[in-house]
Structures are given as C-alpha cells and as structure tokens.
Design a protein around this motif. Structure first.
Motif, PDB file in Angstrom:
ATOM      1  N   ASP A   1      -5.816  18.634  -4.811  1.00 44.37           N
ATOM      2  CA  ASP A   1      -6.311  17.645  -3.830  1.00 44.37           C
ATOM      3  C   ASP A   1      -7.492  18.141  -2.995  1.00 44.37           C
ATOM      4  O   ASP A   1      -8.021  17.394  -2.171  1.00 44.37           O
ATOM      5  CB  ASP A   1      -5.202  17.163  -2.857  1.00 44.37           C
ATOM      6  CG  ASP A   1      -4.111  16.402  -3.569  1.00 44.37           C
ATOM      7  OD1 ASP A   1      -4.444  15.641  -4.490  1.00 44.37           O
ATOM      8  OD2 ASP A   1      -2.935  16.588  -3.225  1.00 44.37           O
TER       9      ASP A   1
ATOM     10  N   VAL B   1      -1.974  12.950  -3.907  1.00 48.45           N
ATOM     11  CA  VAL B   1      -2.679  11.932  -4.695  1.00 48.45           C
ATOM     12  C   VAL B   1      -1.876  10.640  -4.835  1.00 48.45           C
ATOM     13  O   VAL B   1      -2.443   9.550  -4.834  1.00 48.45           O
ATOM     14  CB  VAL B   1      -3.086  12.516  -6.068  1.00 48.45           C
ATOM     15  CG1 VAL B   1      -1.904  12.792  -6.953  1.00 48.45           C
ATOM     16  CG2 VAL B   1      -4.060  11.626  -6.792  1.00 48.45           C
ATOM     17  N   ARG B   2      -0.548  10.754  -4.923  1.00 46.30           N
ATOM     18  CA  ARG B   2       0.257   9.534  -5.124  1.00 46.30           C
ATOM     19  C   ARG B   2       0.095   8.579  -3.939  1.00 46.30           C
ATOM     20  O   ARG B   2      -0.218   7.402  -4.117  1.00 46.30           O
ATOM     21  CB  ARG B   2       1.739   9.893  -5.277  1.00 46.30           C
ATOM     22  CG  ARG B   2       2.036  10.612  -6.579  1.00 46.30           C
ATOM     23  CD  ARG B   2       3.535  10.674  -6.805  1.00 46.30           C
ATOM     24  NE  ARG B   2       3.830  11.497  -7.943  1.00 46.30           N
ATOM     25  CZ  ARG B   2       4.496  12.649  -7.890  1.00 46.30           C
ATOM     26  NH1 ARG B   2       4.933  13.105  -6.745  1.00 46.30           N
ATOM     27  NH2 ARG B   2       4.721  13.349  -8.985  1.00 46.30           N
TER      28      ARG B   2
ATOM     29  N   ARG C   1      -5.427  12.220   1.681  1.00 46.42           N
ATOM     30  CA  ARG C   1      -5.355  12.888   0.373  1.00 46.42           C
ATOM     31  C   ARG C   1      -4.916  14.350   0.534  1.00 46.42           C
ATOM     32  O   ARG C   1      -4.085  14.849  -0.209  1.00 46.42           O
ATOM     33  CB  ARG C   1      -6.728  12.815  -0.314  1.00 46.42           C
ATOM     34  CG  ARG C   1      -6.831  13.584  -1.631  1.00 46.42           C
ATOM     35  CD  ARG C   1      -6.175  12.846  -2.770  1.00 46.42           C
ATOM     36  NE  ARG C   1      -6.050  13.658  -3.956  1.00 46.42           N
ATOM     37  CZ  ARG C   1      -6.854  13.617  -5.006  1.00 46.42           C
ATOM     38  NH1 ARG C   1      -7.857  12.774  -5.023  1.00 46.42           N
ATOM     39  NH2 ARG C   1      -6.644  14.400  -6.053  1.00 46.42           N
ATOM     40  N   GLU C   2      -5.497  15.020   1.522  1.00 48.91           N
ATOM     41  CA  GLU C   2      -5.207  16.449   1.669  1.00 48.91           C
ATOM     42  C   GLU C   2      -3.824  16.717   2.258  1.00 48.91           C
ATOM     43  O   GLU C   2      -3.203  17.724   1.950  1.00 48.91           O
ATOM     44  CB  GLU C   2      -6.301  17.125   2.505  1.00 48.91           C
ATOM     45  CG  GLU C   2      -7.579  17.279   1.681  1.00 48.91           C
ATOM     46  CD  GLU C   2      -8.808  17.622   2.491  1.00 48.91           C
ATOM     47  OE1 GLU C   2      -8.656  18.125   3.614  1.00 48.91           O
ATOM     48  OE2 GLU C   2      -9.930  17.385   1.993  1.00 48.91           O
TER      49      GLU C   2
ATOM     50  N   ILE D   1      -5.363  12.208 -12.417  1.00 52.37           N
ATOM     51  CA  ILE D   1      -4.685  11.409 -11.370  1.00 52.37           C
ATOM     52  C   ILE D   1      -3.463  10.723 -11.978  1.00 52.37           C
ATOM     53  O   ILE D   1      -2.370  10.763 -11.412  1.00 52.37           O
ATOM     54  CB  ILE D   1      -5.655  10.364 -10.769  1.00 52.37           C
ATOM     55  CG1 ILE D   1      -6.768  11.079 -10.012  1.00 52.37           C
ATOM     56  CG2 ILE D   1      -4.926   9.378  -9.872  1.00 52.37           C
ATOM     57  CD1 ILE D   1      -7.820  10.182  -9.417  1.00 52.37           C
TER      58      ILE D   1
ATOM     59  N   ASN E   1      -7.866  17.071  -9.151  1.00 51.01           N
ATOM     60  CA  ASN E   1      -6.792  16.118  -9.441  1.00 51.01           C
ATOM     61  C   ASN E   1      -5.574  16.801 -10.049  1.00 51.01           C
ATOM     62  O   ASN E   1      -4.446  16.357  -9.863  1.00 51.01           O
ATOM     63  CB  ASN E   1      -7.291  15.018 -10.368  1.00 51.01           C
ATOM     64  CG  ASN E   1      -8.320  14.139  -9.683  1.00 51.01           C
ATOM     65  OD1 ASN E   1      -8.309  14.016  -8.459  1.00 51.01           O
ATOM     66  ND2 ASN E   1      -9.219  13.555 -10.436  1.00 51.01           N
TER      67      ASN E   1
ATOM     68  N   TRP F   1       0.109  12.300 -12.314  1.00 58.80           N
ATOM     69  CA  TRP F   1       1.017  12.443 -11.167  1.00 58.80           C
ATOM     70  C   TRP F   1       1.976  11.272 -11.028  1.00 58.80           C
ATOM     71  O   TRP F   1       2.870  11.279 -10.186  1.00 58.80           O
ATOM     72  CB  TRP F   1       0.223  12.595  -9.867  1.00 58.80           C
ATOM     73  CG  TRP F   1      -0.437  13.922  -9.763  1.00 58.80           C
ATOM     74  CD1 TRP F   1      -1.729  14.216 -10.061  1.00 58.80           C
ATOM     75  CD2 TRP F   1       0.155  15.154  -9.355  1.00 58.80           C
ATOM     76  NE1 TRP F   1      -1.983  15.543  -9.863  1.00 58.80           N
ATOM     77  CE2 TRP F   1      -0.829  16.151  -9.425  1.00 58.80           C
ATOM     78  CE3 TRP F   1       1.436  15.518  -8.934  1.00 58.80           C
ATOM     79  CZ2 TRP F   1      -0.592  17.473  -9.094  1.00 58.80           C
ATOM     80  CZ3 TRP F   1       1.677  16.838  -8.602  1.00 58.80           C
ATOM     81  CH2 TRP F   1       0.669  17.789  -8.687  1.00 58.80           C
ATOM     82  N   PHE F   2       1.750  10.231 -11.824  1.00 60.13           N
ATOM     83  CA  PHE F   2       2.583   9.033 -11.706  1.00 60.13           C
ATOM     84  C   PHE F   2       3.550   8.937 -12.873  1.00 60.13           C
ATOM     85  O   PHE F   2       3.191   9.263 -14.002  1.00 60.13           O
ATOM     86  CB  PHE F   2       1.707   7.779 -11.660  1.00 60.13           C
ATOM     87  CG  PHE F   2       0.894   7.708 -10.408  1.00 60.13           C
ATOM     88  CD1 PHE F   2       1.382   7.065  -9.285  1.00 60.13           C
ATOM     89  CD2 PHE F   2      -0.343   8.323 -10.326  1.00 60.13           C
ATOM     90  CE1 PHE F   2       0.645   7.022  -8.115  1.00 60.13           C
ATOM     91  CE2 PHE F   2      -1.088   8.291  -9.165  1.00 60.13           C
ATOM     92  CZ  PHE F   2      -0.588   7.644  -8.055  1.00 60.13           C
ATOM     93  N   TYR F   3       4.762   8.465 -12.558  1.00 63.16           N
ATOM     94  CA  TYR F   3       5.744   8.312 -13.630  1.00 63.16           C
ATOM     95  C   TYR F   3       5.245   7.315 -14.670  1.00 63.16           C
ATOM     96  O   TYR F   3       5.535   7.423 -15.845  1.00 63.16           O
ATOM     97  CB  TYR F   3       7.085   7.845 -13.044  1.00 63.16           C
ATOM     98  CG  TYR F   3       7.678   8.877 -12.103  1.00 63.16           C
ATOM     99  CD1 TYR F   3       8.050  10.127 -12.582  1.00 63.16           C
ATOM    100  CD2 TYR F   3       7.820   8.619 -10.749  1.00 63.16           C
ATOM    101  CE1 TYR F   3       8.552  11.094 -11.719  1.00 63.16           C
ATOM    102  CE2 TYR F   3       8.325   9.583  -9.880  1.00 63.16           C
ATOM    103  CZ  TYR F   3       8.696  10.815 -10.371  1.00 63.16           C
ATOM    104  OH  TYR F   3       9.180  11.776  -9.528  1.00 63.16           O
TER     105      TYR F   3
END
Lengths: 422, 401
Positions: free
Chosen positions: B87, A94-95, A89-90, B124, B102, B127-129
């Motif tokens: 993060d 996050v993806r 994660r770091e 969270i 997040n 961050w996603f399309y």
C-alpha cells in the motif's frame, strides 16, 4: 482559537498575517462555496418556499458543523501532507480503499448528474438549446481543468464564487422582512416542529456536508502545497471564513424564496423552478439572476465534484494527480475527470432516465458514506503518530464526536425517509 | 512464484497439527538480496510472534512449522512486507508519484525472497475473495489483464526502512543493482549509454552485466567496440559467451582477436571453436508448444491433449509474450501440480537455458550435460523460438563424427 485569531491579527503583525492568510486562502472557501451547488440551491429554495424564514435557524448549526468538519480535514492535510485517500489506503489497506473509492465515485457521479440536470433545466427556462449547451460546458470544463494550473483554476473558482452575489441582489429585489430574517437566523422563530420541517432541516444539512466535500478539501490543500506550522492556523481560520461565506449566501437563497413563494403560499415542486416562480413577485432581474446563479452553481459543482473523484483515484491508487501537472504526467487524473462528465452528460440527455431515482440513490449513498468518512476523520485526528501536537484535544474531540453523530444521524434519517418516500 | 496476498492469513500449525495462529506478515532484508527471514504470526489474542523461516516444515494450504520452533526479535535492516511495503506510495527520484504497491511477488524456489512489486490491476484484485471470479469473467469476455511488475532491482532498499519506496533511476545508484536488472535496464537505453555505463562500473560487475545481455544485444555492443576493447572484455567473460560473440566476426578479424587474447583464454576459445563446424540448425525439430503467460493450467492441458499426440518427445512447455519472444518455461510435472485455474506466469521459470543457431555443438552438449536437460530451445537474435534440439540427436551426431 479566538485568542489565536486575536494574536494573529494584532497591530504589528497585521500586514504579515494578512499576507499569510491570503497565501493559504482558497481551498476551504472553494470547498465550502461549492457545497452550494445546483442541488444545494434547489434544496434551499424548496426549504425557503415551504417553511419561510423559520428554516434559517438551521443554517446556524450547519455553519458550525461545516466549520468543525472542514477544520479537521484541513488540519489533517496540512499536518500530514497527505490526502484523505492516501491516508485511508495506508492505514486501512486496499480492500477498504476500493470500497470507499467505488462508493464515492458512484455518489459523485450522481451529484454531477444532478448539477448537469439543473443546468439543463435552467437553459430550457432561458430558452437555450440544452444539448449543445451541455456538450459545450463539458468541453470547456475539460479544457479549463487540463490547460490551467492550480492557480488559474483557483482564481476561476473564486471568481465563480463571486457570482453568488446574484443571490443577494435577487433577495434584495424580493423586499424581504430583514428583521424577521435575521432574528430567525439567530433565534428559533415560528418553528413548527413537524416531520416535514425535520426532513427539510436534514436536507439542508445533507446538501452542505458531503463525503466529496471532505475529500476535496484535503486534496485541494495538498494541491496548493500548504504545509508547515506557520500556515496551519491561517488555513484553520479560512475554514471558518469559508463555512460562514457559504451559509451567508444560503441565507439569501432561502430569504428570496421565503419572501416570495412562502409569503404568497405558492408551492414549489422543484428547486430548479424557483427562478421562474419568483419572477411575478421579485421582477425579471431577480428571476434572471437567480437562474444565472443556478447555472453558475451547477458549473462549479460539476467541476469540483468531478475533480474530487479524480483526486481520490490518484490518492487511493498512487498516481500523479494535480492541477499543476501537465496532461502527459497526470493522464489518469484528467481522463477520469472527463469520463465522469461525459457519462453524466449522456445520462442527463437521455429522456427515459429517472433523475429522481438517481438523486435518491446519490443521497442514500452519500448518507452511507458520511458516517464512514467521519470515522476515518476521527481516527486520523486522534492518531498521535500522524498528527503529533495537532491531535484532537479532549474537548475538541467530544465536540467533534457530537457533531459527527448529529451528521451521521441526519444522514441515516435521510436514507430512511427517502426509502419511505420512494 | 507466490504473492503476499495469497499467503497472508494462512493458518500456521506445528508439525503435529497444533494451531499457533495466522500469518499476519513476513519480514525481509531491506537489501539488494531481499531474503525473507521471518514469519509474523498472530494468535487469537492478537499476540505477535516472529518465527525464523528456517523453522518452516512445509507450506501448502497451511504453513507447518518444525517441532521445537523458537521465536526471535526483529534484526537490523529487517522490515515488514505488509506494514512497510504493501500500500505504500512509490515515487521516482524526482519525487513524482508513480503508483502504489498493490502486492508483493515472492520467489519460492530455493529460498523465499522478495521477487518484485506488483503494481497492476491484478495486484488489487488478488486481495478480494471475488478477485479470481472477476479475472475469470474478464477471461471469458476475452480480456486478459496481465500482471504488471516492478523488479526489486528498481527499488532503493535503504529508503524502505524510512517508509519510502523510491525508484532508482540515475547512474550513480545503478551500481547497486543486480547485474541482470542492470542489463535489462541498459538494453532499453542506447548502446552509447551502455558503453558509458560499462566504463564506470567495477570490472566484475561489468562482466556479469555483459553476460546478462541477450545475445543480440551482446553482438551489437561488441561490434561497436574497437579491437582493444573487444579483447579486454572477451578475456573477462565466460568462454561459451566469448565463442558466440567471436563467431559473428569475419574470419580475419576473429583470428586477429584470438591471437591477442590471454594465452589461457586463447587455448580454451580455440578448443571450443573446433566444435563449430557443424551448425545445430540441422538438428532442429518442431515438436514444441508455446503458450501465453496468462493461459491457465486448464487451457494448457486442453491444448496438450489436442496438439501433442504425435510429438517425438514432449516434456517442456515454452511461454512467449505478445511479441512471440521466449520469456519462460515449465515442465509437465510443474503443470500438473499447479492449481487448475492458475495462470502459467505464476510458476514458470524465467531463467532460461538457451541455444542459438550459432551455438557450437560442443557448447550445446555442455549445456545439456551441465543442466541435465533433454531438450533445449533454439532462438534467434530477437528471442523468437525457432525449434528445439534433443540431446539424443546431438549425441548421435557427435558419435557419428
């Protein structure tokens, strides 16, 4: 490394060193032993039944590969104080974390299903009612994990590991050719390099070196709070001891079926049936012990793989996740553990579900995850900022990369072969 | 309000459309006033430039910089949002893991400033399309995940520079909080704690903290004080607030307190009290609309079309939480210029100008004029909206008098 071991156990320091070794003892051994879960026992039994003692030679390589990969994991955990989930994660964001977590969760769920399924088959063989037994084992596992702290959990896992002695007794009862077995382990003996043999060798490798194993060893080291320079070398030694012990017991599992089913050319369709199949040749005690061994392996695999997902969730998303924390403080951790076991329990008890498809899917997912996990392991172990003087040295790095490549190729091979079989 | 995940990766161009690179990170001051100071732009060769935000010409789909912009170096006390904050594990003072960062919320009104840390599921998904599609699907299924924030006031800025996000949760550290955050925190504890805290705080900070309490809490707090303490605090706080509080005491007690106030304060308070004879309750109208923070612009526009056709005056939409407490407001212009699928919490104003039933007419009028507003909401002591008052009605009433 061997020079280090010699120094550590030198006469003057022996007592002290032994204490330090015992202080760090647990995580690597438990992780390695749980690689011999019910699915592992099934694979070893099938391999032994089909290829006899010749497949034992693979164990030597698997032991070395397991030791190398586990050592990297333990070294990272002790040096950075962080789990593999934390580091992914770091370092990668996050993806990547969400994708890895979902892949791991699905693969782990498949592994838990495989373990529960083995428990179900074994209870049926013993004439026990499956439904209440599975419900009971899930409830007991949850109570055991939530009520016990790290120490009690570790002690129970170590005690459970002792049950693997059942395979030694089972193997002895089959009166194997010990000379041939030992020779086949060290030297290639009567190996016929057929396509099936390669598949079996890869299956043995794949059942021992798993993505969840890499995650669990990190998390368990952190949960035991093993940190600092003085503990690192003992933790490293433990990984080698653990890897040896795992394949020491695998040796007896293979030997038991090799000495009976292979010698008498009895085909084995499913690994879980091995306990019954060896009965006419090795007697009732060997059969019962083999069956109890599968039950025990299934329980250990189910709990440890379930914990792995819970640990990974806590690390990836930053929640408290420790066996030492009470339920109120680690709610997500414990509930995720219970959720996995419950879903797996429901699936195993459904008659219409194809367990073969689930196992295939799990193997494929593990196969896809493994190269990615090794990429992260190598990235981290080569990160000077994080690892300091414990960064992989040039030769170790080459060796680790070669080992990782072998594992990756084996994993890909498994996926492709499964696709053809499917 | 913006989120870091929404601005990361935006194209950065000069005013005359020459592409410089993409926004990789933002730099901010690790302090109680976390102003964003620089853009981190990476070009195609992965070279990094730090550009002060004063060079931003405009920011919409892309970021446009003024001609002749210059680059700069990292200054003392500045840290990166992506590199140092996103993060990262958040821990409390005891070292317990709480959650991870997040996303980071950025206030884009007046100055760009870190507003808070998003610790929720939506943080969270952003961050996603496909994140937006997932949120829409959840909405369609009747599930409306709400954003979950950690106020900047809860974080120890000094620890950030060391790569740690540590929450401040003990009394000594609370002194470094912004008054409104401290007020929020104290409102959640008991009155005894608040009194203890006010005693140890610097007088000016304590004054600001009292002024930041909601009126219900202010009144409860003052009613636990002895007369000398009431007088001491009333002398310090704003005149309008002082009158609101005084009106909750009996006439006898009120006179006793007013007589003991400083002469200057006494004069101002008496002047304002002259306007309290008529309550503004008689001016309340029900022509207002409330929505939930997770409602989208599309949903709000649909409701406006259906429900507000016969309204006497309509310009502001009020946002209430699940307990029906007023938490935000936005006007029609802000609604129309926002993305049709944006949720209203993203652009609503959280700093509200409010009236209470006890607010004197004179004070209400001053608030209208000071903030140049046409309509103001009237709430009860539980922050529930009772209606709105229009400046036309109020000024007519005052004129008649």
């Amino acid at each position: 490394m061997f020079k280090n071991i010699k120094t550590i156990f030198s006469k003057n320091k022996f007592g002290n060193s032994l204490l330090l070794f015992l202080a760090v003892f647990g995580p690597a051994t438990i992780t390695a032993m749980s690689d011999n879960d019910a699915a592992g026992v099934a694979t070893y039994s099938l391999a032994g039944a089909k290829f006899g003692y010749s497949i034992l030679f693979v164990l030597l390589f698997v032991t070395i590969l397991l030791a190398i990969t586990q050592e990297m994991g333990v070294r990272i955990a002790v040096t950075t104080g962080k789990g593999l989930g934390d580091l992914i994660r770091e370092l990668f964001g996050v993806r990547v974390s969400v994708f890895i977590f979902f892949g791991l969760t699905l693969a782990n769920l498949g592994t838990i299903i495989a373990n529960l399924s083995a428990i179900k088959v074994t209870t049926q063989m013993f004439g026990l009612p499956s439904l209440p037994f599975i419900i009971l084992i899930i409830i007991m596992s949850f109570i055991f994990v939530t009520k016990g702290n790290y120490k009690t959990n570790q002690n129970v896992f170590l005690m459970t590991s002792l049950f693997y002695v059942a395979y030694i007794i089972s193997a002895v009862k089959t009166h194997p050719d010990w000379n041939l077995a030992l020779r086949s382990t060290i030297l290639p003996t009567s190996i016929h390099l057929s396509r099936d043999f390669v598949f079996a060798a890869i299956a043995v490798l794949g059942t021992t070196i798993t993505p969840w194993g890499q995650f669990f060893v990190h998390s368990y080291v952190i949960d035991k709070k093993i940190t600092g320079e003085k503990h690192l070398k003992y933790a490293q030694i433990e990984t080698f001891v653990g890897a040896f012990l795992t394949d020491f017991f695998s040796f007896f599992m293979i030997t038991a079926t090799a000495a009976t089913l292979f010698v008498h050319k009895i085909p084995l369709l499913s690994g879980e049936q091995a306990a019954l199949a060896i009965k006419p040749f090795a007697g009732e005690l060997a059969s019962i012990l083999f069956g109890l061994g599968i039950l025990n392996a299934g329980f250990m695999g189910m709990v440890i793989v379930g914990l792995t997902t819970a640990y990974a969730f806590s690390e990836f998303f930053g929640y408290e996740g420790s066996l030492d924390k009470p339920f109120q403080k680690s709610r997500q951790f414990y509930l995720l553990f219970l959720l996995q076991l419950s879903i797996a329990g429901v699936i195993v008890l459904m008659p219409s579900i194809s367990l073969f498809k689930i196992v295939f899917f799990t193997q494929s997912l593990n196969g896809m995850l493994l190269p990615v996990i090794f990429y992260f392991l190598l990235k981290v172990t080569n990160n000077k900022k994080l690892m300091g003087k414990h960064t992989n040295n040039k030769w170790y790095n080459y060796f680790a990369i070669i080992c990782s490549f072998i594992i990756i190729i084996a994993a890909l091979f498994t996926i492709i072969s499964s696709l053809f079989k499917f | 309000m913006l989120y870091f995940s929404e601005v990361k990766g935006k194209k950065v161009l000069t005013e005359d459309n020459v592409e410089i690179g993409k926004l990789d990170d933002l730099i901010f001051l690790a302090s109680t006033n976390p102003l964003i100071t620089k853009l981190v732009v990476k070009n195609k060769l992965q070279e990094e430039f730090l550009i002060p935000i004063s060079y931003i010409h405009k920011m919409n789909k892309d970021i446009y910089l003024k001609k002749g912009f210059q680059t700069n170096d990292l200054s003392e006390n500045e840290i990166y949002i992506n590199k140092n904050l996103v993060d990262t594990q958040i821990i409390d003072l005891k070292g317990n893991k709480v959650v991870r960062v997040n996303d980071v919320a950025i206030q884009d009104k007046d100055n760009l400033m870190v507003f808070g840390i998003d610790i929720g599921f939506l943080g969270i998904l952003r961050w996603f399309y496909s994140g937006e599609a997932i949120v829409k699907t959840l909405h369609f299924l009747g599930l409306k995940p709400a954003p979950k924030f950690l106020s900047w006031g809860d974080v120890q800025p000094l620890e950030l520079a060391k790569g740690k996000v540590i929450l401040k949760k003990n009394e000594e550290r609370l002194k470094n909080l912004r008054p409104e955050d401290l007020a929020d925190y104290l409102e959640k504890t008991n009155i005894a704690n608040t009194r203890k805290m006010l005693k140890i705080l610097d007088k000016n900070l304590a004054k600001e903290v009292i002024e930041s309490f909601n009126v219900n809490y202010q009144i409860s707090l003052f009613h636990t004080f002895k007369s000398d303490r009431i007088i001491e605090w009333l002398n310090l706080i704003d005149d309008d607030e002082a009158v609101d509080i005084l009106l909750t005491f009996s006439k006898k007690k009120r006179t006793e307190i007013i007589n003991a106030l400083d002469k200057e304060k006494q004069k101002k308070v008496l002047y304002l009290l002259e306007y309290t004879e008529t309550a503004i309750g008689s001016l309340l109208i029900a022509d207002y609309m409330t929505v939930k923070p997770t409602n989208t612009v599309r949903e709000v526009i649909n409701r406006i079309k259906k429900e507000t056709g016969d309204y006497y005056y309509f310009n502001d939409v009020y946002v209430v939480n699940d307990m029906n407490q007023l938490i935000g407001v936005f006007n029609l212009h802000e609604l129309i210029i926002s993305d049709i699928d944006a949720q209203v919490y993203k652009f609503m104003h959280q700093k509200l100008i409010l009236l209470y039933l006890t607010t004197p007419k004179g004070i209400a009028l001053r608030k209208f004029l000071k903030y140049r507003l046409h309509v103001l909401p009237v709430i009860d002591f539980n922050r529930k909206i009772l209606g709105v008052v229009a400046i036309d009605d109020l000024s007519n009433l005052i004129k008649q008098k």
